[in-house]
Scaffold this active site. Structure first.
Site, short mmCIF file in Angstrom:
data_model
loop_
_atom_site.label_atom_id
_atom_site.label_comp_id
_atom_site.label_asym_id
_atom_site.label_seq_id
_atom_site.Cartn_x
_atom_site.Cartn_y
_atom_site.Cartn_z
N ASP A 198 0.87 -1.17 0.00
CA ASP A 198 0.00 0.00 0.00
C ASP A 198 0.90 1.21 0.00
O ASP A 198 1.84 1.29 0.78
CB ASP A 198 -0.88 -0.01 1.25
CG ASP A 198 -1.84 1.18 1.24
OD1 ASP A 198 -2.54 1.37 0.23
OD2 ASP A 198 -1.87 1.93 2.23
N GLU A 282 -2.66 -1.51 -5.14
CA GLU A 282 -3.94 -0.92 -5.50
C GLU A 282 -3.81 -0.18 -6.83
O GLU A 282 -2.76 0.34 -7.18
CB GLU A 282 -4.43 0.03 -4.42
CG GLU A 282 -3.48 1.18 -4.16
CD GLU A 282 -3.85 1.94 -2.90
OE1 GLU A 282 -5.02 2.32 -2.78
OE2 GLU A 282 -2.97 2.14 -2.05
N CYS A 334 -11.68 -3.90 7.90
CA CYS A 334 -10.79 -4.64 8.79
C CYS A 334 -10.28 -5.87 8.07
O CYS A 334 -11.06 -6.66 7.53
CB CYS A 334 -11.54 -5.04 10.06
SG CYS A 334 -10.53 -6.05 11.16
N CYS A 337 -11.61 -9.22 10.22
CA CYS A 337 -13.00 -9.68 10.27
C CYS A 337 -13.88 -9.07 9.17
O CYS A 337 -15.03 -9.48 9.00
CB CYS A 337 -13.60 -9.35 11.64
SG CYS A 337 -13.87 -7.58 11.88
N CYS A 352 -10.06 -2.02 15.28
CA CYS A 352 -11.36 -2.60 14.96
C CYS A 352 -12.20 -2.80 16.21
O CYS A 352 -11.81 -3.55 17.11
CB CYS A 352 -11.17 -3.92 14.23
SG CYS A 352 -12.75 -4.68 13.79
N CYS A 355 -13.47 -6.88 16.17
CA CYS A 355 -12.64 -8.04 16.54
C CYS A 355 -11.42 -7.62 17.38
O CYS A 355 -10.66 -8.47 17.83
CB CYS A 355 -12.17 -8.79 15.30
SG CYS A 355 -10.93 -7.90 14.34
N ASP A 362 -1.78 1.48 6.97
CA ASP A 362 -1.34 1.06 5.63
C ASP A 362 -1.08 -0.45 5.57
O ASP A 362 -1.24 -1.07 4.52
CB ASP A 362 -0.07 1.82 5.22
CG ASP A 362 -0.30 3.32 5.12
OD1 ASP A 362 -1.46 3.72 4.93
OD2 ASP A 362 0.67 4.08 5.25
ZN LIG Z 1 -12.04 -6.58 12.78
#
Ligand SMILES: [Zn+2]
Length: 386
Positions: A198, A282, A334, A337, A352, A355, A362
């Protein structure tokens, strides 16, 4: 990892080789006139298209302009001096910018109408056919129609077969760029080494396994110098000789920054390609990012598009697979998850609430890029036989 060898077919590769040329005083003047004539041709053809569109909503085709130019040459001494194929290449360049314009209009965007090229904004022209108007010799000479033999510094040999040659001016230096057909891409590599990267603001790039590459400090220093020199230009009176000198100084700094950055990009891309047989990144839509953010300066400075272009071509040469994916949501979701965790650009950590994953933003993005590359590579990654 079955995805590695899928969809990779052989195709011919193009590679560009850029060499500095050393015209003498007379040749330099001739080159300047030639560049200026190409610029005027470009602008005149743009004017014709604009008039036709504004007065009768008609669009003029490349073939019509090519025929017009052929007739115009008999009465315009400057146009008569241009190699015919290279003039056609300049008119095709205009044609392409119109095609891009109309394609973007069709897809609902609001692009700006193709613009006239101001003095200093048109820096190159191309000889599209080998030996027609321009020929590069491996003895270090370049023959140009109406200019003669020009000295070239071949700091490394070109590879494969030269397909087109372009002449480019950067500040007061001149270059020839040979676009070469270097043959079929190599067989895909067998190793199962994978990385996703990234590119970002805090670090130049981050990988899915948590490594970072920073922007080099010398580049930062040059960029600072660029800002100082830029300010010095804007302080000088327009049209004055001091301003002209300052502009020239600015162009020199620009060239230095561009060279340093390109070297840096080449080095970092080589490192990645040596280590990995599969690279995911990307697909960047810099334009929309630049528009939407105050960080535009650092975004364009990083020159990510250039880097990813270099990385792609090095990967292809080495038989590595390069996959780019739609960057949508890669920095928000995320990687553990899948929960969407909205965060502004200034928030540097992904935390997150679902989770509990905590990861530098990055690195989290790089992991999402890898997952996307495996399951939904963009269609244009599948190359067809040339
Ligand atoms: Zn998560």
């Amino acid at each position: 990892m079955l995805f590695m060898a899928c969809g990779v077919r052989s195709y011919t590769m193009r590679k560009a080789f850029k060499y500095r040329i050393y015209p003498n005083v007379n040749q330099k003047r001739e080159l300047e006139i030639m560049l200026e004539t190409h610029r005027r041709l470009y602008n005149e053809c743009l004017g014709q298209r604009k008039d036709a569109y504004e007065t009768s909503q008609k669009s003029i085709k490349y073939t019509e302009q090519s025929a017009w130019f052929k007739a115009e040459r008999s009465s315009n001494g400057y146009y008569a001096q241009l190699n015919f194929s290279s003039a056609q290449a300049t008119m095709r360049r205009l044609q392409r910018s119109f095609e891009n314009f109309f394609r973007r209009v069709k897809s609902g965007e609001k692009p700006g109408y193709p613009r006239f090229k101001g003095y200093g904004r048109f820096t190159s022209w191309t000889y599209p056919a080998v030996g027609d108007g321009c020929r590069l010799f491996d003895s270090g000479k370049l023959r140009l129609q109406n200019i003669g033999m020009v000295k070239v510094k071949l700091h490394r040999p070109w590879q494969g077969e030269i397909k087109t040659l372009s002449i480019k001016q950067e500040a007061d230096h001149w270059y020839v760029i040979a676009s070469c057909d270097v043959g079929d891409a190599p067989e895909p590599r067998a190793e199962q080494t994978t990385v996703a990267i990234d590119v970002g603001i805090e670090h130049f790039l981050s990988t899915d396994d948590g490594q970072h590459v920073s922007n080099p400090t010398y580049l930062k220093q040059s960029l600072k110098k660029l800002r100082v020199t830029g300010r010095s230009v804007s302080r000088k009176k327009k049209g004055g000789s001091n301003r002209r000198k300052a502009v020239h100084q600015l162009q020199k700094v620009h060239r230095k920054v561009a060279n340093q950055r390109r070297d840096f990009h080449h080095k970092e891309a080589s490192k990645l390609v040596q280590r990995y047989a599969y690279i995911a990144a990307e697909s960047l839509n810099i334009k929309s990012m630049v528009r939407n953010s105050r960080l535009s300066r650092s975004i364009s400075d990083a020159g990510w598009n250039q880097f990813l272009g270099i990385l792609r071509s090095k990967a292809e040469e080495a038989g590595s697979v390069f996959v780019d994916v739609d960057p949508k949501h890669t920095s928000q979701d995320c990687s553990e998850c899948g929960a969407r965790v909205h965060k502004k650009l200034s928030v540097r950590w992904h935390k997150c609430p679902n989770c509990g994953l905590k990861l530098q933003r990055d690195v989290n993005a790089a992991r999402n890029i890898l997952a996307k590359a495996r399951y939904e590579p963009l269609k244009h990654n599948v190359r067809h036989q040339a």
